[in-house]
Write an enzyme that holds these catalytic residues in place. Structure first.
Site, PDB file in Angstrom:
ATOM      1  CG  HIS A  69      -2.093  -0.962   1.133  1.00  0.00           C
ATOM      2  ND1 HIS A  69      -3.331  -0.741   0.876  1.00  0.00           N
ATOM      3  CD2 HIS A  69      -1.996  -2.335   1.291  1.00  0.00           C
ATOM      4  CE1 HIS A  69      -4.092  -1.726   0.794  1.00  0.00           C
ATOM      5  NE2 HIS A  69      -3.291  -2.791   1.049  1.00  0.00           N
ATOM      6  CG  ASP A  98      -0.065   9.285   0.721  1.00  0.00           C
ATOM      7  OD1 ASP A  98      -0.023   8.123   1.071  1.00  0.00           O
ATOM      8  OD2 ASP A  98      -1.033  10.069   1.142  1.00  0.00           O
TER       9      ASP A  98
HETATM   10  P1  ADQ Z   1      -3.104   6.039   4.876  1.00  0.00           P
HETATM   11  O1  ADQ Z   1      -1.529   6.613   4.888  1.00  0.00           O
HETATM   12  O2  ADQ Z   1      -3.915   5.784   6.106  1.00  0.00           O
HETATM   13  O3  ADQ Z   1      -3.096   4.651   3.911  1.00  0.00           O
HETATM   14  P2  ADQ Z   1      -5.230   7.459   2.897  1.00  0.00           P
HETATM   15  O4  ADQ Z   1      -4.847   6.700   1.744  1.00  0.00           O
HETATM   16  O5  ADQ Z   1      -5.268   8.899   2.904  1.00  0.00           O
HETATM   17  O6  ADQ Z   1      -3.993   7.240   3.907  1.00  0.00           O
HETATM   18  O7  ADQ Z   1      -6.338   6.919   3.918  1.00  0.00           O
HETATM   19  C1  ADQ Z   1      -6.766   7.377   4.864  1.00  0.00           C
HETATM   20  C2  ADQ Z   1      -8.184   6.894   5.280  1.00  0.00           C
HETATM   21  O8  ADQ Z   1      -8.384   7.244   6.662  1.00  0.00           O
HETATM   22  C3  ADQ Z   1      -9.379   7.317   4.416  1.00  0.00           C
HETATM   23  O9  ADQ Z   1      -9.655   6.427   3.779  1.00  0.00           O
HETATM   24  C4  ADQ Z   1     -10.190   8.334   5.338  1.00  0.00           C
HETATM   25  O10 ADQ Z   1     -11.504   8.394   4.960  1.00  0.00           O
HETATM   26  C5  ADQ Z   1      -9.752   7.906   6.668  1.00  0.00           C
HETATM   27  N1  ADQ Z   1      -9.928   9.257   7.271  1.00  0.00           N
HETATM   28  C6  ADQ Z   1      -9.167  10.224   7.354  1.00  0.00           C
HETATM   29  N2  ADQ Z   1      -9.584  11.161   8.221  1.00  0.00           N
HETATM   30  C7  ADQ Z   1     -10.389  10.559   8.846  1.00  0.00           C
HETATM   31  C8  ADQ Z   1     -10.900  10.930  10.019  1.00  0.00           C
HETATM   32  N3  ADQ Z   1     -10.893  12.355  10.415  1.00  0.00           N
HETATM   33  N4  ADQ Z   1     -11.789  10.320  10.658  1.00  0.00           N
HETATM   34  C9  ADQ Z   1     -12.034   9.265  10.174  1.00  0.00           C
HETATM   35  N5  ADQ Z   1     -11.524   8.612   9.083  1.00  0.00           N
HETATM   36  C10 ADQ Z   1     -10.675   9.425   8.376  1.00  0.00           C
HETATM   37  C11 ADQ Z   1      -2.283   3.874   3.496  1.00  0.00           C
HETATM   38  C12 ADQ Z   1      -1.251   4.566   2.496  1.00  0.00           C
HETATM   39  C13 ADQ Z   1      -2.010   5.211   1.555  1.00  0.00           C
HETATM   40  C14 ADQ Z   1      -2.883   4.467   0.889  1.00  0.00           C
HETATM   41  C15 ADQ Z   1      -3.802   3.702   1.503  1.00  0.00           C
HETATM   42  C16 ADQ Z   1      -4.500   2.644   0.744  1.00  0.00           C
HETATM   43  O11 ADQ Z   1      -0.414   5.367   3.181  1.00  0.00           O
HETATM   44  O12 ADQ Z   1      -1.063   6.004   0.494  1.00  0.00           O
HETATM   45  O13 ADQ Z   1      -3.645   5.277  -0.251  1.00  0.00           O
HETATM   46  O14 ADQ Z   1      -3.113   2.788   2.547  1.00  0.00           O
HETATM   47  O15 ADQ Z   1      -3.827   1.740   0.121  1.00  0.00           O
END
Ligand code: ADQ
Length: 510
Positions: free
Chosen positions: A170, A382
């Site tokens: 990921h 990311d």
């Molecule tokens: P993350 O680093 O966690 O994921 P991201 O892809 O942005 O980063 O996902 C974050 C998730 O958390 C989103 O689905 C969002 O809805 C949820 N979230 C964000 N803010 C929130 C809040 N305040 N309350 C509740 N939920 C919240 C890792 C990798 C990424 C990759 C993903 C998936 O670092 O690059 O996109 O896995 O593969």
């Protein structure tokens, strides 16, 4: 156990998709946030299967029963792997978070290459392999997730498991010159070669991975075939491809127009009358570039005083890895900068930044997405970044602008509609906010329409389908649908206080 002829999906990841907490009255389960959960929960919810992982507690208590109650109508079951506090320390906080996470995000200066971490990493991967080998049936497809479990395929082979095993990373895969810094570079790559399919987020990661394989592993043959490469190594043959992860687009678009979200989103705007909302939603992490973003916003307000009182940055930070000193320092740095900027520019009735440090519930999160005119997604690096896609899916009026870091994996798919920026170039980011603020309605609509179309056509189900097609030549439809698959668990409902929360989450969250 699998019924005869059934092929189940067995997901293995570091964490189960729930957080378990214990107090005097019993166990409580609540949903965990994060990209992996968001991507896989809707898939398993609809198709059934098993999810294996650490429940997030170092307790010696057997959690199998509370987990079974919590998921009894969810359509899939959870199987815990228990870890000792020492293992959590060296494997999770140590190897995963102090070695692989910074290195794979190009921050080699932040790595702590402690050999004890590596020893525990291998032992813990073996532990996950033992639980997986006990749980998976012969015909099941084992799908391993992320950088915590890169040696799991090898451990499963050592335990005699011959099933097809896939792996999806990921986070980004780093370029050769950075990967070579890893003291265990050979062992990690050699272990990865025991999977049958390796999935990466983008073509950039795919190329980096193949370059590392060619440079580090002798006698390996790589054959390129479009977006999928075949690697031959001794007797083994495996495939590598880029499979950009996505979101459940329809669910976000549907929920964004629900009464609850519409009402909340209206309320957010009532509180900030006649102001453009610039939204940032990030997990607390130094790769997300939050201080750079704040610096860019300060620059904007300095260079364009006419925007003061017309624009508000709502920065949501989701607590994460808070016991790690580097993350505590980051939190303090963010709070210091927010305080400083608000101190400099606030006037009666307007503060430039609204800072929220907590996890939002899903409706609230979507309401913020829907209420905002501009999303500012500027990670330093990311793997993908799901927030950028969720924002677009929730922008049902199609009048909003996405500003996106060129170092997010999502930039490859979203470059035609988003304003791409280099997050280190804070002047450029400030200009992009100004441009988004001034953009006419026709342009905004044109761009957002393109973005939403792209995400709709490449949603999370498309991601799973493409991976499974490459893995076993079949798609999602060939896994048993949920109606045939409800697990039979008969337990006293009142004995488990967290039941409702867990069921709600597992049925409804994505
Ligand atoms: P993350 O680093 O966690 O994921 P991201 O892809 O942005 O980063 O996902 C974050 C998730 O958390 C989103 O689905 C969002 O809805 C949820 N979230 C964000 N803010 C929130 C809040 N305040 N309350 C509740 N939920 C919240 C890792 C990798 C990424 C990759 C993903 C998936 O670092 O690059 O996109 O896995 O593969």
């Amino acid at each position: 156990m699998a019924r005869k002829g059934e092929r189940r999906l067995v997901i293995v990841s570091n964490r189960l998709p729930v957080v378990m907490e214990h107090n005097d009255t019993g166990w409580f389960v609540r949903p965990s946030s994060g990209g992996l959960v968001t991507a896989l929960a809707p898939v398993l919810r609809d198709r059934g299967g098993i999810w294996i992982g650490w429940p997030g507690t170092s307790s010696e208590i057997d959690l199998t029963e509370p987990l079974a109650i919590g998921t009894r109508t969810a359509g899939y079951s959870l199987k815990p792997v228990s870890l000792t506090p020492q293992e959590v320390q060296n494997f999770y906080f140590g190897f995963a978070n102090e070695v692989i996470w910074p290195l794979f995000h190009d921050l080699q200066g932040s790595c702590n290459f402690d050999p004890d971490y590596w020893a525990t990493y291998q032992e813990v991967n073996f532990k996950y392999a033992e639980v997986t080998a006990e749980t998976a049936g012969k015909g099941d497809y084992i799908w391993v997730h992320d950088y915590h479990l890169m040696c799991l395929g090898r451990a499963l082979r050592q335990l005699g498991v011959n099933s097809l095993i896939g792996f999806f990373l990921h986070i980004p895969f780093p370029p050769l010159d950075i990967f070579l810094k890893l003291p265990w570079r050979f062992q990690i790559l050699r272990a990865l070669l025991e999977f049958d399919l390796i999935g990466l987020q983008t073509l950039r990661d795919y190329r980096n991975f193949l370059q590392c394989i060619r440079a580090v592993i002798k006698d390996v043959r790589v054959q390129l075939n479009g977006r999928i490469a075949t690697i031959r190594f001794g007797e083994r043959g495996l495939r590598v491809g880029a499979f950009p992860i996505s979101i459940d687009y329809k669910a976000f678009a549907r929920e964004a127009v629900s009464e609850e979200v519409t009402e909340r989103s209206r309320h957010i705007h009532e509180e900030l009358p006649k102001r453009h909302i610039v939204l940032g939603v990030d997990r607390l992490d130094y790769t997300k570039g939050i201080p750079h973003k704040l610096d860019a916003f300060r620059r904007l307000l300095t260079q364009h005083p006419e925007l003061r009182e017309q624009i508000t940055l709502v920065q949501v930070v989701v607590p994460s890895r808070e016991t790690i000193p580097k993350y505590q320092d980051l939190k303090m740095e963010i709070e210091r900068m927010v305080g400083e900027i608000n101190g400099l520019f606030t006037v009666w009735g307007w503060a430039p930044i609204i800072y929220i440090f907590r996890s939002l519930d899903r409706d609230e999160l979507i309401a913020y997405y829907r209420a905002s005119e501009i999303a500012l997604v500027t990670p330093l690096k990311d793997g993908m970044n799901l927030v950028s896609k969720e924002f677009c899916a929730s922008s049902v009026e199609e009048e909003c602008v996405l500003i996106l870091s060129e170092f997010a994996g999502a930039a490859a798919q979203l470059q035609n509609g988003a304003l791409l920026v280099n997050p280190y170039d804070t002047e450029l980011v400030a200009d992009a906010i100004h441009r988004a603020f001034s953009m006419n309605r026709v342009d905004r609509k044109y761009r957002m329409h393109k973005l939403r179309k792209k995400i709709r056509e490449n949603d999370v189900f498309h991601w799973v389908d493409s991976f499974l097609k490459a893995a076993i030549g079949r798609d999602l439809h060939e896994f048993p649908p949920l109606e045939d698959y409800l697990p039979q668990v008969e337990l006293d409902a009142v004995s488990y206080r967290g039941e409702t929360a867990a069921q709600d989450f597992l049925q409804g969250a994505s």
